[in-house]
Design a protein around this motif. Structure first.
Motif, PDB file in Angstrom:
ATOM      1  N   ALA A 232       0.835  -1.205   0.000  1.00 10.10           N
ATOM      2  CA  ALA A 232       0.000   0.000   0.000  1.00 10.10           C
ATOM      3  C   ALA A 232       0.869   1.253   0.000  1.00 10.10           C
ATOM      4  O   ALA A 232       0.610   2.213  -0.742  1.00 10.10           O
ATOM      5  N   ALA A 233       1.910   1.250   0.826  1.00 11.19           N
ATOM      6  CA  ALA A 233       2.818   2.396   0.896  1.00 11.19           C
ATOM      7  C   ALA A 233       3.512   2.627  -0.434  1.00 11.19           C
ATOM      8  O   ALA A 233       3.654   3.769  -0.904  1.00 11.19           O
ATOM      9  N   THR A 234       3.946   1.548  -1.063  1.00 12.65           N
ATOM     10  CA  THR A 234       4.624   1.641  -2.357  1.00 12.65           C
ATOM     11  C   THR A 234       3.690   2.207  -3.417  1.00 12.65           C
ATOM     12  O   THR A 234       4.094   3.037  -4.246  1.00 12.65           O
ATOM     13  N   LYS A 235       2.447   1.774  -3.385  1.00  9.25           N
ATOM     14  CA  LYS A 235       1.460   2.267  -4.354  1.00  9.25           C
ATOM     15  C   LYS A 235       1.224   3.773  -4.180  1.00  9.25           C
ATOM     16  O   LYS A 235       1.070   4.501  -5.166  1.00  9.25           O
ATOM     17  N   LEU A 236       1.224   4.245  -2.947  1.00  7.21           N
ATOM     18  CA  LEU A 236       0.994   5.671  -2.690  1.00  7.21           C
ATOM     19  C   LEU A 236       2.186   6.530  -3.091  1.00  7.21           C
ATOM     20  O   LEU A 236       2.011   7.664  -3.532  1.00  7.21           O
ATOM     21  N   GLY A 237       3.383   6.005  -2.912  1.00 10.84           N
ATOM     22  CA  GLY A 237       4.569   6.796  -3.217  1.00 10.84           C
ATOM     23  C   GLY A 237       4.615   8.063  -2.373  1.00 10.84           C
ATOM     24  O   GLY A 237       4.401   8.012  -1.161  1.00 10.84           O
ATOM     25  N   ASP A 238       4.848   9.197  -3.005  1.00  8.67           N
ATOM     26  CA  ASP A 238       4.987  10.466  -2.286  1.00  8.67           C
ATOM     27  C   ASP A 238       3.722  11.323  -2.321  1.00  8.67           C
ATOM     28  O   ASP A 238       3.776  12.518  -2.041  1.00  8.67           O
ATOM     29  N   ARG A 239       2.578  10.733  -2.670  1.00  9.79           N
ATOM     30  CA  ARG A 239       1.336  11.515  -2.707  1.00  9.79           C
ATOM     31  C   ARG A 239       1.082  12.166  -1.355  1.00  9.79           C
ATOM     32  O   ARG A 239       1.295  11.550  -0.309  1.00  9.79           O
ATOM     33  N   SER A 240       0.584  13.376  -1.406  1.00  9.45           N
ATOM     34  CA  SER A 240       0.339  14.119  -0.165  1.00  9.45           C
ATOM     35  C   SER A 240      -0.992  13.762   0.478  1.00  9.45           C
ATOM     36  O   SER A 240      -1.187  13.987   1.678  1.00  9.45           O
ATOM     37  N   GLU A 241      -1.921  13.208  -0.324  1.00 13.63           N
ATOM     38  CA  GLU A 241      -3.232  12.825   0.195  1.00 13.63           C
ATOM     39  C   GLU A 241      -3.690  11.514  -0.430  1.00 13.63           C
ATOM     40  O   GLU A 241      -3.274  11.168  -1.532  1.00 13.63           O
ATOM     41  N   VAL A 242      -4.560  10.828   0.292  1.00 16.36           N
ATOM     42  CA  VAL A 242      -5.200   9.623  -0.236  1.00 16.36           C
ATOM     43  C   VAL A 242      -6.619   9.988  -0.633  1.00 16.36           C
ATOM     44  O   VAL A 242      -7.474  10.185   0.231  1.00 16.36           O
ATOM     45  N   ASP A 243      -6.871  10.101  -1.937  1.00 14.31           N
ATOM     46  CA  ASP A 243      -8.228  10.340  -2.402  1.00 14.31           C
ATOM     47  C   ASP A 243      -8.904   8.995  -2.705  1.00 14.31           C
ATOM     48  O   ASP A 243      -8.320   7.935  -2.463  1.00 14.31           O
ATOM     49  N   VAL A 244     -10.119   9.042  -3.193  1.00 16.78           N
ATOM     50  CA  VAL A 244     -10.871   7.805  -3.427  1.00 16.78           C
ATOM     51  C   VAL A 244     -10.148   6.887  -4.410  1.00 16.78           C
ATOM     52  O   VAL A 244     -10.024   5.681  -4.176  1.00 16.78           O
ATOM     53  N   GLU A 245      -9.670   7.449  -5.489  1.00 21.03           N
ATOM     54  CA  GLU A 245      -8.978   6.645  -6.496  1.00 21.03           C
ATOM     55  C   GLU A 245      -7.745   5.966  -5.903  1.00 21.03           C
ATOM     56  O   GLU A 245      -7.510   4.768  -6.104  1.00 21.03           O
ATOM     57  N   ALA A 246      -6.970   6.734  -5.138  1.00 22.36           N
ATOM     58  CA  ALA A 246      -5.771   6.179  -4.513  1.00 22.36           C
ATOM     59  C   ALA A 246      -6.130   5.118  -3.480  1.00 22.36           C
ATOM     60  O   ALA A 246      -5.438   4.097  -3.353  1.00 22.36           O
ATOM     61  N   LEU A 247      -7.209   5.353  -2.734  1.00 20.77           N
ATOM     62  CA  LEU A 247      -7.642   4.392  -1.714  1.00 20.77           C
ATOM     63  C   LEU A 247      -7.951   3.037  -2.334  1.00 20.77           C
ATOM     64  O   LEU A 247      -7.529   1.998  -1.806  1.00 20.77           O
ATOM     65  N   VAL A 248      -8.686   3.038  -3.423  1.00 20.47           N
ATOM     66  CA  VAL A 248      -9.014   1.776  -4.087  1.00 20.47           C
ATOM     67  C   VAL A 248      -7.733   1.080  -4.563  1.00 20.47           C
ATOM     68  O   VAL A 248      -7.581  -0.139  -4.414  1.00 20.47           O
ATOM     69  N   GLU A 249      -6.810   1.852  -5.102  1.00 16.29           N
ATOM     70  CA  GLU A 249      -5.536   1.288  -5.550  1.00 16.29           C
ATOM     71  C   GLU A 249      -4.756   0.697  -4.377  1.00 16.29           C
ATOM     72  O   GLU A 249      -4.137  -0.363  -4.499  1.00 16.29           O
TER      73      GLU A 249
END
Length: 209
Positions: free
Chosen positions: A91-108
């Motif tokens: 999950a952390a790797t998928k997020l990378g350096d994004r500053s926020e978790v939006d809906v699209e990122a959450l599903v990913e």
């Protein structure tokens, strides 16, 4: 509106409280079909995560999850550490350096966590493991997201589906882990990993409200 590092940190801390609250329940579930260590191991891991987060003050959601991952992998034995650790790490790797978790990122993130658990544990649907809670949770999250739900709504849908998935393990013959040694004698018992998966998702959903 997405979830910041601070909000993700609060969600993980809330999850730690839920794990502590249900520690005895998870121990008893595991006593019936395993080593009786799931609740203790998971609780010890989340206590360590809270301590690590307090010391590190991570600045991105991905950094929060990476701390959770490395702490679980290094501090927790049994199946809980490697499986949950891998889930958080993917999950952390998928997020990378994004500053926020939006809906699209959450599903990913949820999809990445599931794939990590399956890659590590080699379990599929119907094996009576945490996959039986996580797989329907991811599917429900995807449906909720497509329907326009926000982060809290997506997590609530995932948690509800995880509950049903966990309950389904009661009627299954375990095919992975120590429970698999029992064969049909494992029928009638709720899988502790599936239960803890549902508990964590409910904690995250509550924190997102």
């Amino acid at each position: 509106m997405g979830c910041t590092a601070e909000q993700v940190t609060r969600a993980v801390i809330e999850a730690a409280g839920v794990v502590a609250e249900h520690r005895s329940e998870l121990i008893e579930l595991d006593r019936a079909i395993g080593d009786a260590d799931h609740g203790e191991n998971l609780n010890r891991g989340f206590v360590a995560i809270v301590e690590a987060l307090a010391q590190a003050s991570p600045q991105t959601p991905g950094a929060v999850l990476k701390i959770a991952a490395t702490t679980l992998i290094s501090k927790v034995g049994g199946a809980a550490g490697p499986l949950y650790g891998t889930a958080f790490l993917r999950a952390a790797t998928k997020l990378g350096d994004r500053s926020e978790v939006d809906v699209e990122a959450l599903v990913e993130v949820l999809r990445a966590a599931l794939e990590g658990v399956q890659a590590r544990g080699k379990a599929v649907e119907g094996d009576a493991t945490m996959v039986d809670a996580l797989l329907p949770a991811v599917a429900a999250a995807e449906v909720a997201a497509k329907g326009g739900a926000d982060v809290a709504g997506v997590l609530a849908a995932a948690a509800e589906a995880a509950d049903k998935g966990a309950e389904s393990t009661v009627d299954l013959v375990a095919r992975k882990g120590r429970a698999s040694y029992l064969g049909e004698r494992a029928i009638g018992h709720l899988d502790p990993g599936a239960r803890s998966t549902a508990l964590l998702l409910h904690a995250f959903a509550e924190a997102a409200q």
